[in-house]
Design a protein around this motif. Structure first.
Motif, PDB file in Angstrom:
ATOM      1  N   SER A  72     -20.087 -31.680  28.129  1.00 43.85           N
ATOM      2  CA  SER A  72     -19.209 -31.077  29.298  1.00 43.85           C
ATOM      3  C   SER A  72     -19.209 -29.472  29.480  1.00 43.85           C
ATOM      4  CB  SER A  72     -17.773 -31.527  29.120  1.00 43.85           C
ATOM      5  OG  SER A  72     -16.596 -30.972  29.934  1.00 43.85           O
ATOM      6  N   SER A  73     -18.821 -28.951  30.600  1.00 42.42           N
ATOM      7  CA  SER A  73     -18.702 -27.481  30.895  1.00 42.42           C
ATOM      8  C   SER A  73     -17.586 -27.247  29.900  1.00 42.42           C
ATOM      9  CB  SER A  73     -18.629 -26.976  32.263  1.00 42.42           C
ATOM     10  OG  SER A  73     -17.514 -27.869  32.812  1.00 42.42           O
ATOM     11  N   ALA A  74     -17.406 -25.937  29.779  1.00 44.65           N
ATOM     12  CA  ALA A  74     -16.364 -25.285  29.175  1.00 44.65           C
ATOM     13  C   ALA A  74     -14.939 -25.463  29.772  1.00 44.65           C
ATOM     14  CB  ALA A  74     -16.459 -23.752  28.576  1.00 44.65           C
ATOM     15  N   PRO A  75     -13.828 -25.444  29.327  1.00 45.19           N
ATOM     16  CA  PRO A  75     -12.579 -25.607  30.028  1.00 45.19           C
ATOM     17  C   PRO A  75     -12.200 -24.069  30.246  1.00 45.19           C
ATOM     18  CG  PRO A  75     -12.154 -25.685  27.769  1.00 45.19           C
ATOM     19  CD  PRO A  75     -13.816 -25.786  28.041  1.00 45.19           C
ATOM     20  N   ARG A  76     -11.204 -23.803  31.119  1.00 42.83           N
ATOM     21  CA  ARG A  76     -10.667 -22.819  31.478  1.00 42.83           C
ATOM     22  C   ARG A  76     -10.285 -21.882  30.359  1.00 42.83           C
ATOM     23  NH1 ARG A  76      -5.905 -23.648  34.176  1.00 42.83           N
ATOM     24  NH2 ARG A  76      -6.848 -24.195  35.975  1.00 42.83           N
ATOM     25  N   GLN A  77     -10.692 -20.547  30.117  1.00 40.80           N
ATOM     26  CA  GLN A  77     -10.253 -19.825  28.962  1.00 40.80           C
ATOM     27  C   GLN A  77      -9.650 -18.378  29.333  1.00 40.80           C
ATOM     28  OE1 GLN A  77     -13.932 -19.350  26.978  1.00 40.80           O
ATOM     29  NE2 GLN A  77     -14.336 -21.489  26.617  1.00 40.80           N
ATOM     30  N   VAL A  78      -8.506 -18.335  28.790  1.00 40.26           N
ATOM     31  CA  VAL A  78      -7.870 -16.882  29.210  1.00 40.26           C
ATOM     32  C   VAL A  78      -7.847 -15.924  28.123  1.00 40.26           C
ATOM     33  CG1 VAL A  78      -5.839 -15.901  30.052  1.00 40.26           C
ATOM     34  CG2 VAL A  78      -6.283 -18.185  30.871  1.00 40.26           C
ATOM     35  N   THR A  79      -8.449 -14.830  28.156  1.00 35.41           N
ATOM     36  CA  THR A  79      -8.310 -13.710  26.960  1.00 35.41           C
ATOM     37  C   THR A  79      -7.585 -12.629  27.655  1.00 35.41           C
ATOM     38  OG1 THR A  79     -10.544 -12.894  27.641  1.00 35.41           O
ATOM     39  CG2 THR A  79     -10.505 -14.634  25.959  1.00 35.41           C
ATOM     40  N   GLY A  80      -6.859 -11.904  26.639  1.00 31.42           N
ATOM     41  CA  GLY A  80      -6.348 -10.471  27.093  1.00 31.42           C
ATOM     42  C   GLY A  80      -6.194  -9.499  26.050  1.00 31.42           C
ATOM     43  N   GLY A  81      -6.060  -8.331  26.389  1.00 33.17           N
ATOM     44  CA  GLY A  81      -6.069  -7.157  25.280  1.00 33.17           C
ATOM     45  C   GLY A  81      -5.449  -5.944  25.855  1.00 33.17           C
ATOM     46  N   LEU A  82      -5.493  -5.110  24.905  1.00 29.95           N
ATOM     47  CA  LEU A  82      -4.946  -3.791  25.323  1.00 29.95           C
ATOM     48  C   LEU A  82      -6.200  -2.817  24.999  1.00 29.95           C
ATOM     49  CD1 LEU A  82      -1.449  -3.593  24.155  1.00 29.95           C
ATOM     50  CD2 LEU A  82      -2.008  -3.469  26.300  1.00 29.95           C
ATOM     51  N   LYS A  83      -6.463  -2.020  25.903  1.00 29.80           N
ATOM     52  CA  LYS A  83      -7.604  -1.030  25.593  1.00 29.80           C
ATOM     53  C   LYS A  83      -7.082   0.460  25.476  1.00 29.80           C
ATOM     54  CE  LYS A  83     -11.853   0.947  27.419  1.00 29.80           C
ATOM     55  NZ  LYS A  83     -12.835   0.847  28.791  1.00 29.80           N
ATOM     56  N   GLY A  84      -7.245   1.071  24.341  1.00 31.11           N
ATOM     57  CA  GLY A  84      -6.503   2.503  23.983  1.00 31.11           C
ATOM     58  C   GLY A  84      -7.661   3.399  24.008  1.00 31.11           C
ATOM     59  N   SER A  85      -7.337   4.685  24.294  1.00 27.53           N
ATOM     60  CA  SER A  85      -8.097   5.909  24.205  1.00 27.53           C
ATOM     61  C   SER A  85      -7.186   6.832  23.489  1.00 27.53           C
ATOM     62  CB  SER A  85      -8.725   6.283  25.455  1.00 27.53           C
ATOM     63  OG  SER A  85      -7.723   6.838  26.242  1.00 27.53           O
ATOM     64  N   PHE A  86      -8.224   7.675  22.929  1.00 32.20           N
ATOM     65  CA  PHE A  86      -7.547   8.715  21.920  1.00 32.20           C
ATOM     66  C   PHE A  86      -8.144  10.031  21.766  1.00 32.20           C
ATOM     67  CE2 PHE A  86      -9.341   5.764  19.173  1.00 32.20           C
ATOM     68  CZ  PHE A  86     -10.189   6.455  18.342  1.00 32.20           C
TER      69      PHE A  86
END
Length: 86
Positions: A72-86
């Motif tokens: 089967s094809s891959a199911p729905r996938q949700v990813t999230g995150g924070l990107k910081g700079s310094f």
């Protein structure tokens, strides 16, 4: 610039499961499509919130019949995150 939104739609026509020039009774893999999306929002000068969703519609289809049955094809996938700079 407060953020970014990206949408990608891909599709594939139906095809046989093995390479050949003649129909030899092999199972056919059906046509399919997927919609992926991603977004980011600038929270402040140093921090972005990001989210990505693959297979947004959760459309399931057969990707292959080999080597040992339907894949089967891959199911729905949700990813999230924070990107910081310094």
């Amino acid at each position: 610039d407060r953020g970014m939104l990206s949408v990608l739609a891909t599709g594939r026509s139906s095809m046989r499961d093995v390479a050949s020039s003649e129909a030899d009774g092999d199972a056919e893999i059906p046509a399919t499509y997927t919609i992926d999306t991603s977004a980011s929002i600038h929270l402040n000068q140093k921090l972005d919130l990001q989210i990505s969703v693959t297979n947004l519609t959760n459309h399931a289809t057969i990707e292959s019949w080999r080597p040992a049955g339907a894949r089967s094809s891959a199911p729905r996938q949700v990813t999230g995150g924070l990107k910081g700079s310094f």
